[in-house]
Design a protein around this motif. Structure first.
Motif, PDB file in Angstrom:
ATOM      1  N   GLY A  16       0.805  -1.216   0.000  1.00 57.64           N
ATOM      2  CA  GLY A  16       0.000   0.000   0.000  1.00 57.64           C
ATOM      3  C   GLY A  16       0.835   1.262   0.000  1.00 57.64           C
ATOM      4  N   TYR A  17       1.776   1.352   0.932  1.00 54.04           N
ATOM      5  CA  TYR A  17       2.545   2.593   1.092  1.00 54.04           C
ATOM      6  C   TYR A  17       3.433   2.876  -0.115  1.00 54.04           C
ATOM      7  N   ASN A  18       4.130   1.853  -0.599  1.00 57.83           N
ATOM      8  CA  ASN A  18       5.061   2.082  -1.698  1.00 57.83           C
ATOM      9  C   ASN A  18       4.381   2.301  -3.044  1.00 57.83           C
ATOM     10  N   SER A  19       3.146   1.860  -3.174  1.00 58.83           N
ATOM     11  CA  SER A  19       2.403   2.205  -4.391  1.00 58.83           C
ATOM     12  C   SER A  19       2.214   3.715  -4.468  1.00 58.83           C
ATOM     13  N   VAL A  20       1.976   4.332  -3.321  1.00 60.45           N
ATOM     14  CA  VAL A  20       1.779   5.782  -3.272  1.00 60.45           C
ATOM     15  C   VAL A  20       3.094   6.521  -3.517  1.00 60.45           C
ATOM     16  N   THR A  21       4.160   6.103  -2.846  1.00 55.65           N
ATOM     17  CA  THR A  21       5.432   6.822  -2.990  1.00 55.65           C
ATOM     18  C   THR A  21       5.991   6.703  -4.404  1.00 55.65           C
ATOM     19  N   THR A  22       5.715   5.595  -5.089  1.00 50.02           N
ATOM     20  CA  THR A  22       6.244   5.427  -6.447  1.00 50.02           C
ATOM     21  C   THR A  22       5.347   6.039  -7.519  1.00 50.02           C
ATOM     22  N   LYS A  23       4.056   6.121  -7.279  1.00 52.11           N
ATOM     23  CA  LYS A  23       3.122   6.595  -8.314  1.00 52.11           C
ATOM     24  C   LYS A  23       2.594   8.011  -8.079  1.00 52.11           C
ATOM     25  N   LEU A  24       2.941   8.627  -6.954  1.00 55.99           N
ATOM     26  CA  LEU A  24       2.442   9.974  -6.690  1.00 55.99           C
ATOM     27  C   LEU A  24       2.950  10.974  -7.727  1.00 55.99           C
ATOM     28  N   SER A  25       4.136  10.711  -8.281  1.00 54.13           N
ATOM     29  CA  SER A  25       4.695  11.607  -9.302  1.00 54.13           C
ATOM     30  C   SER A  25       3.836  11.625 -10.561  1.00 54.13           C
ATOM     31  N   ALA A 136      10.033  -7.599  -1.323  1.00 51.40           N
ATOM     32  CA  ALA A 136       9.165  -8.241  -2.325  1.00 51.40           C
ATOM     33  C   ALA A 136       7.959  -7.360  -2.631  1.00 51.40           C
ATOM     34  N   ALA A 137       7.384  -6.766  -1.591  1.00 50.88           N
ATOM     35  CA  ALA A 137       6.246  -5.866  -1.776  1.00 50.88           C
ATOM     36  C   ALA A 137       6.655  -4.636  -2.573  1.00 50.88           C
ATOM     37  N   GLN A 138       7.823  -4.088  -2.265  1.00 49.78           N
ATOM     38  CA  GLN A 138       8.290  -2.885  -2.945  1.00 49.78           C
ATOM     39  C   GLN A 138       8.618  -3.140  -4.416  1.00 49.78           C
ATOM     40  N   ILE A 139       8.991  -4.365  -4.745  1.00 43.98           N
ATOM     41  CA  ILE A 139       9.240  -4.730  -6.141  1.00 43.98           C
ATOM     42  C   ILE A 139       7.924  -4.935  -6.880  1.00 43.98           C
ATOM     43  N   LEU A 140       6.978  -5.590  -6.223  1.00 41.75           N
ATOM     44  CA  LEU A 140       5.713  -5.961  -6.867  1.00 41.75           C
ATOM     45  C   LEU A 140       4.764  -4.785  -7.053  1.00 41.75           C
ATOM     46  N   THR A 141       4.655  -3.915  -6.054  1.00 42.04           N
ATOM     47  CA  THR A 141       3.568  -2.921  -6.051  1.00 42.04           C
ATOM     48  C   THR A 141       3.644  -1.868  -7.160  1.00 42.04           C
ATOM     49  N   PRO A 142       4.827  -1.400  -7.584  1.00 41.50           N
ATOM     50  CA  PRO A 142       4.815  -0.451  -8.715  1.00 41.50           C
ATOM     51  C   PRO A 142       4.260  -1.078  -9.992  1.00 41.50           C
ATOM     52  N   ILE A 143       4.536  -2.370 -10.171  1.00 41.85           N
ATOM     53  CA  ILE A 143       4.041  -3.078 -11.361  1.00 41.85           C
ATOM     54  C   ILE A 143       2.538  -3.259 -11.275  1.00 41.85           C
ATOM     55  N   LEU A 144       2.072  -3.782 -10.136  1.00 44.79           N
ATOM     56  CA  LEU A 144       0.651  -4.072  -9.965  1.00 44.79           C
ATOM     57  C   LEU A 144      -0.194  -2.797  -9.981  1.00 44.79           C
ATOM     58  N   SER A 145       0.240  -1.775  -9.245  1.00 48.61           N
ATOM     59  CA  SER A 145      -0.518  -0.520  -9.220  1.00 48.61           C
ATOM     60  C   SER A 145      -0.501   0.157 -10.589  1.00 48.61           C
ATOM     61  N   GLY A 146       0.619   0.035 -11.309  1.00 50.41           N
ATOM     62  CA  GLY A 146       0.714   0.607 -12.650  1.00 50.41           C
ATOM     63  C   GLY A 146      -0.248  -0.047 -13.623  1.00 50.41           C
ATOM     64  N   ILE A 147      -0.353  -1.368 -13.540  1.00 54.83           N
ATOM     65  CA  ILE A 147      -1.298  -2.103 -14.394  1.00 54.83           C
ATOM     66  C   ILE A 147      -2.733  -1.667 -14.108  1.00 54.83           C
ATOM     67  N   LEU A 148      -3.069  -1.549 -12.814  1.00 48.92           N
ATOM     68  CA  LEU A 148      -4.422  -1.141 -12.431  1.00 48.92           C
ATOM     69  C   LEU A 148      -4.724   0.294 -12.856  1.00 48.92           C
ATOM     70  N   MET A 149      -3.743   1.173 -12.725  1.00 47.66           N
ATOM     71  CA  MET A 149      -3.935   2.573 -13.126  1.00 47.66           C
ATOM     72  C   MET A 149      -4.127   2.698 -14.638  1.00 47.66           C
ATOM     73  N   ASP A 150      -3.414   1.871 -15.402  1.00 44.51           N
ATOM     74  CA  ASP A 150      -3.589   1.864 -16.862  1.00 44.51           C
ATOM     75  C   ASP A 150      -4.968   1.335 -17.239  1.00 44.51           C
TER      76      ASP A 150
END
Length: 197
Positions: A16-25, A136-150
């Motif tokens: 949850g947290y790292n999806s925000v820190t990586t995608k807030l930009s 593992a969460a920090q590696i996975l979440t930018p990919i997963l959140s990016g797919i969902l945002m697209d």
């Protein structure tokens, strides 16, 4: 069982947290018409200020309860961002200050809980467990959140983050071990190490 539950919780709140820190930009300029660096800086500053008082609170009420409070704060913060628009984007500064406090509340207590379950000889092993799940969460979440945002649009980011942090509340709620044990003295004099014999 407590170790597994803590590690799952670590995985979930880092998702949850790292999806925000990586995608807030991507989210802040395009959804809210604002910069992303200042909210993150405010969150980090608030976390830095909060670390010491949170540590003191945890010694009074326990690490698990303190973490549950932090999860509640973080879930509420992320959930509320969904309703922020360009005209109310100034609220992001307050929300991210509280986000920093919530994250600090979780972070300062979670690693010690894992280590508390270790024996002296395998602290390194338990440290490895903690970082395996968090990384593992920090590696996975930018990919997963990016797919969902697209697929669903940028507005899905904060409900996604709130969902995973909220799920960590459920797993953390059932943790029974990992809190530091406070040794209570038999009498007031023993607190001053007075020999009673």
């Amino acid at each position: 069982i407590s170790l597994y539950l803590i590690l799952i919780s670590v995985f979930l709140w880092f998702i949850g947290y790292n999806s925000v820190t990586t995608k807030l930009s991507d989210y802040a300029p395009k959804v809210l018409g604002m910069g992303f660096s200042l909210p993150l800086l405010i969150a980090q500053g608030a976390a830095l200020i909060a670390f010491l008082p949170i540590g003191i609170i945890a010694t009074k009420i326990g690490r698990r309860k303190t973490i549950l409070i932090g999860i509640t704060i973080l879930t509420a913060c992320f959930g509320s961002v969904y309703f922020i628009t360009e005209s109310t984007s100034f609220l992001m500064y307050f929300i991210f200050a509280m986000t920093g406090v919530g994250w600090a509340t979780i972070n300062v207590n979670s690693y010690p809980m894992v280590v508390e379950l270790a024996k002296g000889s395998n602290v390194g092993q338990y440290t490895g467990y903690y970082y395996t799940f968090s990384m593992a969460a920090q590696i996975l979440t930018p990919i997963l959140s990016g797919i969902l945002m697209d697929a669903l649009g940028r507005k899905v980011l904060f409900p996604y983050a709130a969902l995973f942090v909220g799920l960590a509340f459920v797993t953390m709620f059932f943790v029974k071990h990992g809190d530091a044990k406070i040794i209570k003295k038999e009498s007031a004099l023993e607190n001053f190490d007075v020999d009673m014999d």
